[in-house]
Write a protein that holds these residues in place. Structure first.
Motif, PDB file in Angstrom:
ATOM      1  N   VAL A 206       0.838  -1.204   0.000  1.00  0.00           N
ATOM      2  CA  VAL A 206       0.000   0.000   0.000  1.00  0.00           C
ATOM      3  C   VAL A 206       0.872   1.254   0.000  1.00  0.00           C
ATOM      4  N   VAL A 207       1.949   1.232   0.792  1.00  0.00           N
ATOM      5  CA  VAL A 207       2.882   2.360   0.819  1.00  0.00           C
ATOM      6  C   VAL A 207       3.463   2.595  -0.570  1.00  0.00           C
ATOM      7  N   ALA A 208       3.903   1.512  -1.230  1.00  0.00           N
ATOM      8  CA  ALA A 208       4.491   1.645  -2.560  1.00  0.00           C
ATOM      9  C   ALA A 208       3.490   2.210  -3.556  1.00  0.00           C
ATOM     10  N   LYS A 209       2.261   1.747  -3.497  1.00  0.00           N
ATOM     11  CA  LYS A 209       1.226   2.214  -4.427  1.00  0.00           C
ATOM     12  C   LYS A 209       0.934   3.688  -4.235  1.00  0.00           C
ATOM     13  N   ASN A 210       1.045   4.153  -3.013  1.00  0.00           N
ATOM     14  CA  ASN A 210       0.694   5.536  -2.692  1.00  0.00           C
ATOM     15  C   ASN A 210       1.909   6.414  -2.417  1.00  0.00           C
ATOM     16  N   LEU A 211       3.095   5.957  -2.832  1.00  0.00           N
ATOM     17  CA  LEU A 211       4.308   6.696  -2.499  1.00  0.00           C
ATOM     18  C   LEU A 211       4.311   8.098  -3.098  1.00  0.00           C
ATOM     19  N   ASP A 212       3.711   8.265  -4.290  1.00  0.00           N
ATOM     20  CA  ASP A 212       3.727   9.585  -4.906  1.00  0.00           C
ATOM     21  C   ASP A 212       2.854  10.582  -4.158  1.00  0.00           C
ATOM     22  N   ARG A 213       2.087  10.116  -3.196  1.00  0.00           N
ATOM     23  CA  ARG A 213       1.314  11.010  -2.335  1.00  0.00           C
ATOM     24  C   ARG A 213       1.873  11.033  -0.907  1.00  0.00           C
ATOM     25  N   LEU A 214       2.308   9.879  -0.420  1.00  0.00           N
ATOM     26  CA  LEU A 214       2.782   9.801   0.964  1.00  0.00           C
ATOM     27  C   LEU A 214       4.185  10.359   1.138  1.00  0.00           C
ATOM     28  N   ALA A 215       5.028  10.217   0.126  1.00  0.00           N
ATOM     29  CA  ALA A 215       6.391  10.776   0.182  1.00  0.00           C
ATOM     30  C   ALA A 215       6.758  11.171  -1.239  1.00  0.00           C
ATOM     31  N   SER A 216       6.063  12.167  -1.751  1.00  0.00           N
ATOM     32  CA  SER A 216       6.142  12.488  -3.176  1.00  0.00           C
ATOM     33  C   SER A 216       7.525  12.919  -3.622  1.00  0.00           C
ATOM     34  N   ILE A 217       8.348  13.425  -2.712  1.00  0.00           N
ATOM     35  CA  ILE A 217       9.683  13.872  -3.105  1.00  0.00           C
ATOM     36  C   ILE A 217      10.492  12.709  -3.673  1.00  0.00           C
ATOM     37  N   ALA A 218      10.148  11.475  -3.278  1.00  0.00           N
ATOM     38  CA  ALA A 218      10.889  10.303  -3.745  1.00  0.00           C
ATOM     39  C   ALA A 218      10.560   9.949  -5.187  1.00  0.00           C
ATOM     40  N   THR A 219       9.500  10.527  -5.733  1.00  0.00           N
ATOM     41  CA  THR A 219       9.052  10.126  -7.065  1.00  0.00           C
ATOM     42  C   THR A 219       9.206  11.231  -8.108  1.00  0.00           C
ATOM     43  N   VAL A 220       9.834  12.354  -7.749  1.00  0.00           N
ATOM     44  CA  VAL A 220       9.948  13.451  -8.707  1.00  0.00           C
ATOM     45  C   VAL A 220      11.160  13.248  -9.610  1.00  0.00           C
ATOM     46  N   LYS A 221      11.105  13.846 -10.778  1.00  0.00           N
ATOM     47  CA  LYS A 221      12.202  13.740 -11.745  1.00  0.00           C
ATOM     48  C   LYS A 221      13.457  14.384 -11.176  1.00  0.00           C
ATOM     49  N   GLY A 222      14.580  13.720 -11.362  1.00  0.00           N
ATOM     50  CA  GLY A 222      15.846  14.235 -10.867  1.00  0.00           C
ATOM     51  C   GLY A 222      16.266  13.664  -9.538  1.00  0.00           C
ATOM     52  N   VAL A 223      15.359  12.934  -8.868  1.00  0.00           N
ATOM     53  CA  VAL A 223      15.654  12.366  -7.548  1.00  0.00           C
ATOM     54  C   VAL A 223      15.770  10.848  -7.661  1.00  0.00           C
ATOM     55  N   THR A 224      16.773  10.295  -6.997  1.00  0.00           N
ATOM     56  CA  THR A 224      16.906   8.850  -6.860  1.00  0.00           C
ATOM     57  C   THR A 224      16.634   8.500  -5.403  1.00  0.00           C
ATOM     58  N   ALA A 225      15.711   7.588  -5.172  1.00  0.00           N
ATOM     59  CA  ALA A 225      15.274   7.286  -3.803  1.00  0.00           C
ATOM     60  C   ALA A 225      15.163   5.783  -3.598  1.00  0.00           C
ATOM     61  N   MET A 226      15.169   5.390  -2.340  1.00  0.00           N
ATOM     62  CA  MET A 226      14.949   3.994  -1.970  1.00  0.00           C
ATOM     63  C   MET A 226      13.995   3.951  -0.788  1.00  0.00           C
ATOM     64  N   VAL A 227      13.038   3.047  -0.850  1.00  0.00           N
ATOM     65  CA  VAL A 227      12.145   2.799   0.283  1.00  0.00           C
ATOM     66  C   VAL A 227      12.751   1.654   1.076  1.00  0.00           C
ATOM     67  N   CYS A 228      13.032   1.909   2.352  1.00  0.00           N
ATOM     68  CA  CYS A 228      13.744   0.907   3.156  1.00  0.00           C
ATOM     69  C   CYS A 228      13.001   0.642   4.460  1.00  0.00           C
ATOM     70  N   PRO A 229      12.307  -0.495   4.571  1.00  0.00           N
ATOM     71  CA  PRO A 229      11.692  -0.873   5.844  1.00  0.00           C
ATOM     72  C   PRO A 229      12.754  -1.386   6.805  1.00  0.00           C
ATOM     73  N   VAL A 230      12.814  -0.809   7.994  1.00  0.00           N
ATOM     74  CA  VAL A 230      13.861  -1.126   8.970  1.00  0.00           C
ATOM     75  C   VAL A 230      13.237  -1.522  10.299  1.00  0.00           C
ATOM     76  N   SER A 231      13.848  -2.479  10.956  1.00  0.00           N
ATOM     77  CA  SER A 231      13.421  -2.855  12.300  1.00  0.00           C
ATOM     78  C   SER A 231      14.652  -3.180  13.139  1.00  0.00           C
ATOM     79  N   ILE A 232      14.631  -2.753  14.392  1.00  0.00           N
ATOM     80  CA  ILE A 232      15.703  -3.113  15.331  1.00  0.00           C
ATOM     81  C   ILE A 232      15.304  -4.346  16.135  1.00  0.00           C
ATOM     82  N   GLY A 233      14.011  -4.521  16.332  1.00  0.00           N
ATOM     83  CA  GLY A 233      13.504  -5.673  17.080  1.00  0.00           C
ATOM     84  C   GLY A 233      12.009  -5.553  17.279  1.00  0.00           C
ATOM     85  N   ALA A 234      11.376  -6.648  17.646  1.00  0.00           N
ATOM     86  CA  ALA A 234       9.928  -6.662  17.886  1.00  0.00           C
ATOM     87  C   ALA A 234       9.662  -6.194  19.312  1.00  0.00           C
ATOM     88  N   PHE A 235       9.716  -4.872  19.528  1.00  0.00           N
ATOM     89  CA  PHE A 235       9.629  -4.299  20.862  1.00  0.00           C
ATOM     90  C   PHE A 235       8.222  -3.859  21.261  1.00  0.00           C
TER      91      PHE A 235
END
Length: 355
Positions: A206-235
């Motif tokens: 869902v995040v990927a489908k809506n990335l151009d609205r949820l974090a639109s800066i990552a999808t504009v021309k001239g920008v290279t971006a990566m979506v990275c899900p990170v976890s340190i632990g199940a806290f």
């Protein structure tokens, strides 16, 4: 490379988004080595501080304390085995530094905004629990197309944070520099399923489908971006300064730094190519001067000073051209190796998904 280049990395995130915890997890993993890459602090005492904090987390479950208004600077060096690849200038700011007004906030507000304008890579850190709630809202609304971000209901503060990334990108491009790479770093992804009501994989889709609205800066021309899900632990969702140390299980914490270096080296290839063209043009011009002067009657004697100066310049240019070609070859090879370490990670370039 005798002197490694310096890369500036800046993290943005709302208070409690997990920036400091990510930093400690990233250092713990990369300082131990990942596929031959090692990250170390330049100051050995800072290495001890970071690892002492990680030991407290892994042994007793004590989480790193939130940052004071005074930013915490880190100077790292990333090595390929024993070879230094890049020096990294990273500063850990408190969460509110990106959200306060310059006139009303501490001095770190101004420092952060100035720093963003010279950053080579920017990490947009979003609390996975809040991202999950946004996903739940999107699913509950029954939207079939991309969601429209409501800034009034934006618990991640991503809309406000993107403004600063946009300004930083504009500042760099106006100076003829490449836009900074952007990592949309979703922290605490162990909470995505809990707060979204769907599996982690479904929530990320869902995040990927809506990335151009949820974090639109990552999808504009001239920008290279990566979506990275990170976890340190199940806290869990608690805000306690203590967690269950047996739940410690870092995931993907090394990918952002690998991505930043890959983009830094890739963009550096373009700069090196431009410098190579300039030096080759100067070499040709100097050779033409030498040839023309020598072709004149008694030219080698009459114009010996000019000829000598140009020959010295030609020798220096040939040496620099050889060094540039070697650097381009080494950095190009490393960029390819780094990209292989990012296999499977969602990368967006000029608004197009690359993987």
């Amino acid at each position: 490379m005798s002197t490694p280049p310096k890369m500036t990395v800046t993290m943005l995130g709302a208070p409690g988004s997990g920036k400091t915890m990510f930093l400690h997890g990233m250092y713990a993993i990369l300082s131990a080595g990942f596929e031959g890459y090692f990250l170390y602090t330049v100051d050995p005492d800072q290495d001890l501080d970071l690892m002492d904090a990680w030991d407290l987390l892994s042994d007793k479950g004590e989480t790193p304390p939130p940052n004071d208004p005074e930013p915490v600077p880190y100077d790292f060096v990333l090595k390929d085995g024993l070879t230094p690849l890049v020096e990294i200038d990273l500063v850990d700011f408190r969460g509110g530094a990106a959200l306060d007004r310059v006139a009303e906030g501490p001095d770190d507000v101004r420092v952060l905004r100035e720093r963003l304008a010279r950053s080579d890579s920017i990490y947009l850190v979003l609390d996975g629990a809040n991202v999950g709630r946004t996903v739940a809202s999107i699913l509950a609304s029954g939207q079939t197309g991309p969601a429209v971000l409501d800034r009034g209901q934006d618990s991640t503060q991503v809309a406000r944070l993107m403004r600063f990334i946009s300004d930083a990108t504009q500042a760099r491009t106006s100076r003829g520099q490449a836009a900074p790479s952007v990592v949309v770093l979703i922290s605490k992804t162990d909470l995505l399923a809990q707060t979204s009501g769907v599996s982690r994989a479904e929530a990320l889709a869902v995040v990927a489908k809506n990335l151009d609205r949820l974090a639109s800066i990552a999808t504009v021309k001239g920008v290279t971006a990566m979506v990275c899900p990170v976890s340190i632990g199940a806290f869990g969702t608690g805000d306690s300064d203590r967690v269950d140390p047996t739940a410690l299980n870092p995931e993907n914490v090394y990918h952002p730094m690998i991505f930043s270096l890959w983009h830094f080296l890739s963009e550096g290839q373009d700069e090196h190519a431009l410098a190579l063209r300039r030096d080759n043009a100067r070499l040709s011009a100097a050779a033409e001067v030498v040839s023309e002067r020598r072709g004149q009657l008694f030219g080698s004697w009459r114009h010996s000073t000019v000829i000598s100066q140009n020959e010295q310049e030609m020798a220096a240019l040939r040496e620099r051209i050889a060094e540039l070609k070697q650097t381009m070859s080494e950095e190009g090879r490393r960029a390819v190796t780094l990209m292989s370490a990012l296999a499977g990670m969602p990368i967006i370039k000029d608004g197009e998904w690359q993987s």
